[in-house]
Design an enzyme around this catalytic site. Structure first.
Site, PDB file in Angstrom:
ATOM      1  N   GLN A  54       0.800  -1.220   0.000  1.00 16.56           N
ATOM      2  CA  GLN A  54       0.000   0.000   0.000  1.00 16.56           C
ATOM      3  C   GLN A  54       0.834   1.272   0.000  1.00 16.56           C
ATOM      4  O   GLN A  54       0.357   2.325  -0.397  1.00 16.56           O
ATOM      5  CB  GLN A  54      -0.932  -0.013   1.219  1.00 16.56           C
ATOM      6  CG  GLN A  54      -1.898  -1.180   1.178  1.00 16.56           C
ATOM      7  CD  GLN A  54      -2.791  -1.218   2.399  1.00 16.56           C
ATOM      8  OE1 GLN A  54      -2.561  -1.971   3.325  1.00 16.56           O
ATOM      9  NE2 GLN A  54      -3.816  -0.385   2.405  1.00 16.56           N
ATOM     10  N   HIS A 154       1.366  -9.375   4.974  1.00 11.66           N
ATOM     11  CA  HIS A 154       0.178  -8.515   4.979  1.00 11.66           C
ATOM     12  C   HIS A 154      -0.551  -8.693   3.640  1.00 11.66           C
ATOM     13  O   HIS A 154      -0.591  -7.797   2.808  1.00 11.66           O
ATOM     14  CB  HIS A 154       0.603  -7.062   5.198  1.00 11.66           C
ATOM     15  CG  HIS A 154      -0.515  -6.124   5.587  1.00 11.66           C
ATOM     16  ND1 HIS A 154      -0.572  -5.500   6.813  1.00 11.66           N
ATOM     17  CD2 HIS A 154      -1.602  -5.703   4.909  1.00 11.66           C
ATOM     18  CE1 HIS A 154      -1.651  -4.723   6.870  1.00 11.66           C
ATOM     19  NE2 HIS A 154      -2.290  -4.827   5.724  1.00 11.66           N
ATOM     20  N   ASN A 199      -1.257 -10.589   8.990  1.00 11.53           N
ATOM     21  CA  ASN A 199      -2.262  -9.549   9.183  1.00 11.53           C
ATOM     22  C   ASN A 199      -3.631 -10.042   8.720  1.00 11.53           C
ATOM     23  O   ASN A 199      -3.785 -10.447   7.565  1.00 11.53           O
ATOM     24  CB  ASN A 199      -1.885  -8.306   8.374  1.00 11.53           C
ATOM     25  CG  ASN A 199      -2.930  -7.213   8.516  1.00 11.53           C
ATOM     26  OD1 ASN A 199      -3.038  -6.597   9.575  1.00 11.53           O
ATOM     27  ND2 ASN A 199      -3.716  -7.001   7.482  1.00 11.53           N
ATOM     28  N   GLU A 200      -4.593 -10.006   9.615  1.00 13.46           N
ATOM     29  CA  GLU A 200      -6.001 -10.317   9.306  1.00 13.46           C
ATOM     30  C   GLU A 200      -6.228 -11.645   8.576  1.00 13.46           C
ATOM     31  O   GLU A 200      -6.902 -11.700   7.543  1.00 13.46           O
ATOM     32  CB  GLU A 200      -6.642  -9.161   8.530  1.00 13.46           C
ATOM     33  CG  GLU A 200      -6.693  -7.900   9.363  1.00 13.46           C
ATOM     34  CD  GLU A 200      -7.403  -6.742   8.668  1.00 13.46           C
ATOM     35  OE1 GLU A 200      -7.658  -6.825   7.469  1.00 13.46           O
ATOM     36  OE2 GLU A 200      -7.710  -5.749   9.347  1.00 13.46           O
ATOM     37  N   TYR A 342     -12.412  -1.122  13.381  1.00 10.94           N
ATOM     38  CA  TYR A 342     -13.020   0.059  12.763  1.00 10.94           C
ATOM     39  C   TYR A 342     -14.505   0.203  13.071  1.00 10.94           C
ATOM     40  O   TYR A 342     -15.029   1.296  13.076  1.00 10.94           O
ATOM     41  CB  TYR A 342     -12.846   0.020  11.240  1.00 10.94           C
ATOM     42  CG  TYR A 342     -11.395   0.112  10.822  1.00 10.94           C
ATOM     43  CD1 TYR A 342     -10.819   1.339  10.523  1.00 10.94           C
ATOM     44  CD2 TYR A 342     -10.600  -1.021  10.753  1.00 10.94           C
ATOM     45  CE1 TYR A 342      -9.488   1.438  10.163  1.00 10.94           C
ATOM     46  CE2 TYR A 342      -9.262  -0.933  10.396  1.00 10.94           C
ATOM     47  CZ  TYR A 342      -8.714   0.298  10.092  1.00 10.94           C
ATOM     48  OH  TYR A 342      -7.403   0.379   9.748  1.00 10.94           O
ATOM     49  N   GLU A 396      -4.666  -1.384  14.317  1.00 12.30           N
ATOM     50  CA  GLU A 396      -5.227  -0.431  13.350  1.00 12.30           C
ATOM     51  C   GLU A 396      -6.498   0.153  13.925  1.00 12.30           C
ATOM     52  O   GLU A 396      -7.308  -0.564  14.518  1.00 12.30           O
ATOM     53  CB  GLU A 396      -5.577  -1.114  12.020  1.00 12.30           C
ATOM     54  CG  GLU A 396      -4.384  -1.590  11.245  1.00 12.30           C
ATOM     55  CD  GLU A 396      -4.753  -2.214   9.897  1.00 12.30           C
ATOM     56  OE1 GLU A 396      -5.880  -1.980   9.411  1.00 12.30           O
ATOM     57  OE2 GLU A 396      -3.906  -2.946   9.354  1.00 12.30           O
ATOM     58  N   GLU A 450      -5.257   2.270  -0.854  1.00 11.08           N
ATOM     59  CA  GLU A 450      -6.115   1.443  -0.003  1.00 11.08           C
ATOM     60  C   GLU A 450      -6.573   0.242  -0.826  1.00 11.08           C
ATOM     61  O   GLU A 450      -7.054   0.395  -1.949  1.00 11.08           O
ATOM     62  CB  GLU A 450      -7.303   2.248   0.510  1.00 11.08           C
ATOM     63  CG  GLU A 450      -6.926   3.281   1.572  1.00 11.08           C
ATOM     64  CD  GLU A 450      -6.304   2.656   2.810  1.00 11.08           C
ATOM     65  OE1 GLU A 450      -6.563   1.466   3.075  1.00 11.08           O
ATOM     66  OE2 GLU A 450      -5.540   3.353   3.507  1.00 11.08           O
TER      67      GLU A 450
END
Ligand SMILES: *[C@@H]1O[C@H](CO)[C@@H](O)[C@H](O)[C@H]1NC(C)=O
Ligand SMILES: *[C@@H]1O[C@H](CO)[C@@H](O)[C@H](O)[C@H]1NC(C)=O
Ligand SMILES: *[C@@H]1O[C@H](CO)[C@@H](O)[C@H](O)[C@H]1NC(C)=O
Ligand SMILES: *[C@@H]1O[C@H](CO)[C@@H](O)[C@H](O)[C@H]1NC(C)=O
Length: 504
Positions: A54, A154, A199-200, A342, A396, A450
């Site tokens: 990113q 990621h 990540n995630e 978020y 995040e 993004e």
């Protein structure tokens, strides 16, 4: 069911319109004296983050080869046909960025290593130029007193491994990931003390293999959304991909502990997407549906890591499609759990979905969902109560802004400062209520590509002029506000209750 349930802000930040309105968590702010950073536990880390694809740019430079994200964007699947070929061009501007981080007063910078830059073919030889870049970045950070918090993977799998054996669908991913992690520990572990394996991983299998919104764009009817996938099986593949991610994580942690920790003495964990699922109504069915969804979402990874197997509700509903797991493979494999947070989602029960002949992840969980406000405090409480109060890093959290035109320069983002204060206040309260939170990283340090939403939404404390060849940086009001807080300023708690955050 809808794919948008798992359009990860961290990973795709493609906020549907109905979700740009984030309502403040109920209750008015306390009237207490304003907080300063000294009110957080000693050693609490305040930082900001990015990820390699990113932010770096230089996509085809110095030996880097494509990842699945290069392939995806070059096929035109990202918003407005955008891509990360140049992005914020941090590859060429890392020195300026580190200087800016120091000026703002960040304790730490969370970034990721691009697998295909360090090991371009996914396995085998290290690319000396890639090695040099990350050594330079890490050294520059340390020279300026900023701790590197490094994510090893990621979402940017080398395309070669996707082509060779379908990436996450093959157990060979576990071996290749472990070897790549080994190269990272060996090369950088003398200086990096905070590692995140993945990540995630509770989002990637869904976007990549269930609804097909992200690379490698696999899904099967009727579960594909927005896109036509040519390959995939939404009923089976997400569980297989997640299983291999879980095993890869545990394998890298085990390697780190056995081979490196004695000398390197670092911390290693995993970063999960942390949506809070709130019952949509006061019915007991919706309450049960929300509990199930938390098991499917957070429990998918945390339950095996703490208790050694997938959650019972996943075992009973997914049945033979959920792979077998041996406790000794995974239990205890973390020093901390990272969370990206978020928003929250209200949950409605839909047990009828369980009768469908063909089922996907959401049908297995038995719910319908819609978007709405968030509840980080409840999520932290849930982790504390259900999983033995693990150490948590908030990796995040942030607010998107949707510029009218992509290149628009915007300094005034006071709404973002208010949003951050509200969450930082919530974290303070949760720590006071027993949660073991050790750090907070704003997403993001600066504007960048993004995932999926491209340049049409941005999160930066610092803006980047994407029209300028030199990608000029500028500090937004939120960057100044965060900096003031980091340098001893007060967290204002004067927000009216019921305040709405609007991003557009
Ligand atoms: C999906 O595939 C169908 C049938 O091939 C086609 O009619 C439709 O236009 C495709 N949709 C997209 C978004 O590509
Ligand atoms: C997915 O795999 C399962 C198990 O092999 C199979 O029963 C099902 O038909 C497959 N679905 C599709 C769409 O290929
Ligand atoms: C690794 O070393 C660090 C620092 O001494 C320690 O906090 C951590 O618990 C160790 N981890 C393991 C698994 O030994
Ligand atoms: C504080 O923690 C307790 C359990 O440890 C929980 O029942 C309570 O709801 C929490 N309070 C808040 C405000 O989160």
């Amino acid at each position: 069911m809808s794919s948008h349930a798992i359009t990860a802000p961290s990973s795709d930040k493609m906020m549907p319109l109905f979700f740009v309105l984030l309502l403040r968590l109920a209750g008015s702010p306390r009237d207490a004296a304003a907080l300063t950073r000294d009110d957080y536990p000693k050693g609490f880390t305040f930082g900001a983050g990015t990820s390699a694809y990113q932010v770096e740019g230089a996509a085809a430079e110095d030996g880097r080869k494509p990842s699945i994200w290069d392939t995806f964007t070059h096929n035109g699947y990202a918003r407005e046909n955008s891509n990360g070929d140049i992005a914020a061009d941090q590859y060429h501007h890392y020195k300026d960025d580190v200087k800016l981080m120091q000026e703002l007063g960040l304790d730490a910078y969370r970034f990721s290593i691009a697998w295909a830059r360090l090991i371009p073919d996914g396995r085998g030889k290290i690319n000396p130029k890639g090695l040099e870049y990350y050594n330079n970045l890490i050294n520059e950070l340390l020279l300026h007193g900023i701790e590197p918090h490094v994510t090893i993977y990621h979402l940017d799998l080398p395309q070669s491994l996707q082509d060779e054996y379908d990436g996450l669908l093959s157990p060979r991913f576990v071996d290749d990931f472990t070897a790549y992690a080994d190269a990272c520990f060996q090369s950088f572990g003398d200086r990096v003390k905070h590692w995140v394996t993945l990540n995630e991983p509770n989002m990637e299998p869904l976007s990549g293999y269930s609804n097909g919104m992200m690379p490698p764009k696999r899904c099967s009817d009727p579960f594909c959304s927005y896109v036509n996938c040519t390959k995939g099986n939404s009923s089976t593949e997400p569980y297989i991909a997640a299983h291999h991610l879980l095993l890869a994580h545990a394998s890298a942690v085990s390697l780190y502990r056995n081979k490196y920790n004695a000398t390197q003495r670092g911390q290693i964990g995993i970063t999960l997407m942390g949506i809070w699922y709130e019952p949509a109504t006061s019915s007991s069915q919706d309450a049960a549906a929300a509990r199930r969804m938390l098991e499917f979402h957070i429990g998918w990874f945390v339950h095996p890591l703490v208790y050694g197997d997938y959650p019972a509700v996943m075992r009973s509903r997914v049945g033979a499609r959920l792979p077998d797991l041996t406790a000794s493979q995974v239990r205890g494999s973390f020093d901390f759990i990272g969370i990206t947070h978020y928003f929250a989602t209200p949950v409605r029960d839909d047990e009828a979905a369980l009768n469908l002949e063909q089922r996907d992840y959401y049908a297995d969980a038995g719910l319908k969902e819609v978007f709405s406000p968030r509840a980080l405090g409840k999520l932290l409480d849930h982790l504390k109560l259900k999983y033995g109060n693990p150490t948590i890093m908030i990796h995040e959290n942030g607010l998107a802004e949707r510029p009218k035109i992509t290149s628009e320069i915007v300094y005034d983002d006071d709404i973002r400062s208010e949003y951050l204060q509200d969450y930082m206040d919530q974290i303070y309260l949760s720590i006071g209520n027993g949660s073991d939170v050790r750090g907070y990283f704003v997403w993001s340090f600066l504007d960048m590509f993004e995932l999926v939403s491209g340049y049409s939404s941005r999160y930066g404390l610092c803006g980047v002029d994407m029209n300028a060849e030199e990608r000029t940086r500028y500090v937004r009001n939120s960057g100044h506000w965060y900096s003031g807080f980091l340098k001893g300023g007060e967290l204002r708690l004067a927000l009216p209750s019921g305040k709405a955050y609007r991003t557009a």
